[in-house]
Design an enzyme around this catalytic site. Structure first.
Site, PDB file in Angstrom:
ATOM      1  CB  CYS A   1      -7.408  -2.293 -12.113  1.00 23.91           C
ATOM      2  SG  CYS A   1      -8.197  -3.438 -10.897  1.00 23.91           S
TER       3      CYS A   1
ATOM      4  NE  ARG B   1      -4.899   0.384  -5.156  1.00 25.18           N
ATOM      5  CZ  ARG B   1      -4.422   1.172  -6.180  1.00 25.18           C
ATOM      6  NH1 ARG B   1      -4.299   2.507  -6.250  1.00 25.18           N
ATOM      7  NH2 ARG B   1      -3.906   0.226  -7.164  1.00 25.18           N
TER       8      ARG B   1
ATOM      9  CG  ASN C   1      -1.009  -5.652  -7.953  1.00 26.61           C
ATOM     10  OD1 ASN C   1      -0.611  -5.749  -9.089  1.00 26.61           O
ATOM     11  ND2 ASN C   1      -1.261  -4.305  -7.438  1.00 26.61           N
ATOM     12  CG  ASP C   2      -4.198  -9.587  -3.901  1.00 30.12           C
ATOM     13  OD1 ASP C   2      -3.072  -9.894  -3.107  1.00 30.12           O
ATOM     14  OD2 ASP C   2      -5.001  -8.635  -3.194  1.00 30.12           O
TER      15      ASP C   2
ATOM     16  NE  ARG D   1      -0.337  -8.088  -3.065  1.00 29.01           N
ATOM     17  CZ  ARG D   1      -0.832  -6.581  -3.471  1.00 29.01           C
ATOM     18  NH1 ARG D   1      -0.130  -5.978  -3.962  1.00 29.01           N
ATOM     19  NH2 ARG D   1      -1.838  -6.661  -2.477  1.00 29.01           N
TER      20      ARG D   1
ATOM     21  NE  ARG E   1     -10.017  -2.033  -3.820  1.00 32.02           N
ATOM     22  CZ  ARG E   1      -8.630  -2.356  -4.019  1.00 32.02           C
ATOM     23  NH1 ARG E   1      -8.228  -2.989  -4.918  1.00 32.02           N
ATOM     24  NH2 ARG E   1      -7.775  -1.564  -3.296  1.00 32.02           N
TER      25      ARG E   1
ATOM     26  CD  GLU F   1      -8.487  -9.084  -5.452  1.00 31.21           C
ATOM     27  OE1 GLU F   1      -7.591  -8.413  -5.500  1.00 31.21           O
ATOM     28  OE2 GLU F   1      -9.601  -8.845  -4.753  1.00 31.21           O
TER      29      GLU F   1
ATOM     30  CG  HIS G   1      -2.043  -1.022   1.154  1.00 36.74           C
ATOM     31  ND1 HIS G   1      -2.234  -2.283   1.357  1.00 36.74           N
ATOM     32  CD2 HIS G   1      -3.247  -0.714   0.756  1.00 36.74           C
ATOM     33  CE1 HIS G   1      -3.351  -2.790   1.421  1.00 36.74           C
ATOM     34  NE2 HIS G   1      -3.904  -1.830   0.814  1.00 36.74           N
TER      35      HIS G   1
END
Length: 593
Positions: free
Chosen positions: A508, A301, A460-461, A471, A337, A437, A194
């Site tokens: 995304c 986010r 990413n996930d 990660r 989201r 994800e 983050h």
């Protein structure tokens, strides 16, 4: 002496500044016994370091102003008293003269001895003051070890600061930037954390995984960081500084060239329109998205509203934030989201969860929301109230089963009915989507798609869960591979299912804004990307130089490849389809540090 420290680039760009160590007590200690002939010189070294540390504290105190000046001054004065304490100074002298310890080792011994005294105290407040000892010793060690020249210190005094730390919390980034921090060097961290995401939003260069930074850098050292390559240079030479100035000129020219694309279409050479949306988490991102010609906000986010406080924000506070977001986009679509927090972050948002042995596989995303239905309803009500101000879509993270989607849709309908009864003006219809994800969601998408109005792929996930690679674990960095055959097939499958069922699909994750992947994603059939606003023009430049039809003919070879070498060969062929001018711009290597 010039020193190169390696890490991983987490936020692009370069920055030149003076190091500011968050934990300056970590230093390399020379335990080699001191020869009798060197004792006098070592005493001079420690006395000079003590004098420099006192002078630095006085300089800090003289600069204090504002409402916190008195409180901060008390800490500075306490540190000054320690430095002036005869027992403290004589203890160092005795360790050097009688024990034949070098200055750095003597400081460590003094630290250990004093810390042990404080830790043995019964009073909790007095025990906590051991931190003062840590800070004082760290400052003296920094003064003792500083290798910068007079010229370097003069230059460092004219530039901002580079924070050097183990980690930095997302909530700390904005105030740090407001107080002149130009970039970050972290010994830990992840390019997908983050904090890294927020640093990119703030356009602050960040290097993570620079394991030796705290050991080798000192407060005040001049450092040059490269957020593209992940390299850090301590005590840069004139040649390094010339390279940095050239980088600044190159970026200015590049920005000037790309500025012409701000109002241009994003369309491939064969006429396929590509929609480039922006990821956002703060008002500045919305302004930049508009200025760079984003097609909308593809991912807002909301967790950053929660991370900046100890309690969860109420409906009205959330509504105002979301409303300003929608109004700021001037009628362009906005995808919000719902809360995407896990047990590792929940406590900071006022949500109490028991510690989990593996938060990444625990109660996070939609799972956390469903366990806190009132929290979810509050957020859904706030989002739904913004639908009267512009087109808004609701995106649910961490979905793994169709039952979760059905439950959330029911909650959305209930909240909408309640709001209408209260006289709130909301849209007649609102779209609900899911983040893909989790591999289970991608594999089961065929049976889930009817419950969804749109889909967003969170690579990413998706990479993390498909490859069982944390990660945020620096030791597994080489295994975290978005081009793994399994990951590519899940992405391709998701896009194909959405296309067959006429559902919009957006990618995304971080690879959406990485031009290395642009040709591949278009070849797989993707037409909607969502990325950091600052990357839109770069990706647009590449898209306008590609032929989608040719890429889609090549794509099946990508999915048939069984290893990374085969995938790289197909990727090279895809990238060869872009025009030479863009290829050269994209492939330009970072400054050699």
């Amino acid at each position: 002496m010039r020193l190169i420290l390696e890490g991983s680039g987490a936020s692009r760009g370069m920055a030149l500044g003076r190091a500011r160590l968050e934990q300056p007590s970590r230093f390399l200690v020379d335990n080699t016994p001191l020869a009798q002939a060197d004792v006098a010189a070592e005493l001079v070294r420690i006395d000079n370091a003590l004098a420099l540390a006192r002078a630095e504290l006085k300089g800090l105190r003289d600069k204090l102003s504002g409402p916190l000046a008195r409180e901060v001054a008390e800490f500075i004065d306490a540190h000054g008293l320690i430095l002036a304490d005869p027992e403290f100074v004589n203890g160092l002298h005795n360790l050097i003269k009688d024990g034949r310890f070098r200055a750095s080792a003597a400081l460590k011994m003094q630290r250990d001895s004093l810390v042990a005294v404080f830790e043995a105290m019964d009073d909790p407040y007095l025990r906590s003051r051991r931190e003062d000892i840590e800070h004082v010793i760290g400052r003296v060690q920094g003064a003792l070890s500083r290798e910068s020249s007079v010229e370097e210190r003069k230059l460092a005094s004219r530039v901002g600061e580079i924070l050097v730390s183990d980690t930095v919390a997302p909530a700390e980034l904005v105030p740090l930037a407001e107080h002149g921090v130009l970039g970050f060097i972290l010994t830990g961290g992840s390019t997908l954390s983050h904090s890294a995401i927020l640093a990119r939003s703030l356009r602050l260069p960040m290097v993570v995984g620079s394991h030796q930074a705290l050991a080798h850098l000192r407060d005040g050292d001049l450092v040059l960081i490269d957020g593209d390559s992940g390299n850090v240079i301590a005590h840069p030479t004139a040649q390094d500084l010339a390279s940095y100035r050239q980088w600044q000129r190159d970026v200015a020219q590049q920005d000037k060239r790309r500025a012409r694309l701000r109002d241009a279409e994003t369309r491939t050479l064969d006429g396929i329109e590509i929609h480039l949306h922006a990821n956002a988490e703060m008002a500045a991102d919305v302004a930049r998205a508009r200025s760079f010609g984003a097609a909308g906000i593809g991912l807002f986010r909301t967790e950053f509203l929660f991370l900046q406080r100890r309690d969860a924000p109420g409906e009205e506070e959330q509504f105002l934030a979301y409303r300003d977001l929608v109004l700021g986009m001037g009628g362009l679509p906005v995808t919000i989201r719902t809360l995407d927090l896990g047990a590792d972050k929940a406590d900071s948002a006022g949500l109490v969860l028991e510690d989990e042995p593996n938060p990444a596989l625990g109660v996070r995303g939609v799972r956390l929301s469903l366990r806190n239905p009132q929290l979810m309803r509050t957020q859904l009500r706030a989002i739904l109230r913004t639908t009267g101000y512009g087109p808004v879509r609701i995106l649910v993270p961490m979905v793994s089963a169709v039952e979760e989607v059905i439950t959330i849709r029911r909650m959305v309908d209930e909240c909408a009915t309640q709001l209408r009864k209260e006289g709130q003006q909301i849209a007649e219809h609102f779209e609900l989507g899911a983040m893909i994800e989790v591999p289970a969601a991608a594999i089961a998408l065929t049976s889930m798609i009817r419950q969804l109005d749109f889909v967003a792929i969170g690579t990413n996930d998706l990479v993390q869960y498909t490859l069982a690679v944390d990660r945020n674990n620096n030791e597994l960095g080489e295994l975290y591979d978005p081009l793994h055959p399994a990951v590519l097939r899940l992405i391709a499958h998701t896009i194909a299912v959405c296309r067959r069922n006429r559902r919009p699909v957006t990618l995304c994750g971080e690879i959406a804004g990485d031009v290395y992947f642009t040709a591949m994603l278009i070849g797989l059939g993707l037409t909607e990307f969502s990325m950091h606003p600052g990357l839109i023009l770069e990706v647009r430049e590449v898209v306008n130089a590609l032929h989608a039809g040719e890429l889609r003919k090549i794509a099946p070879r990508l999915l048939r490849a069984t290893d990374r070498a085969g995938i790289d060969a197909v990727m090279h062929r895809m990238r060869a389809r872009m025009s030479a001018i863009v290829e050269n711009a994209v492939a330009a290597p970072p400054i050699d540090c």
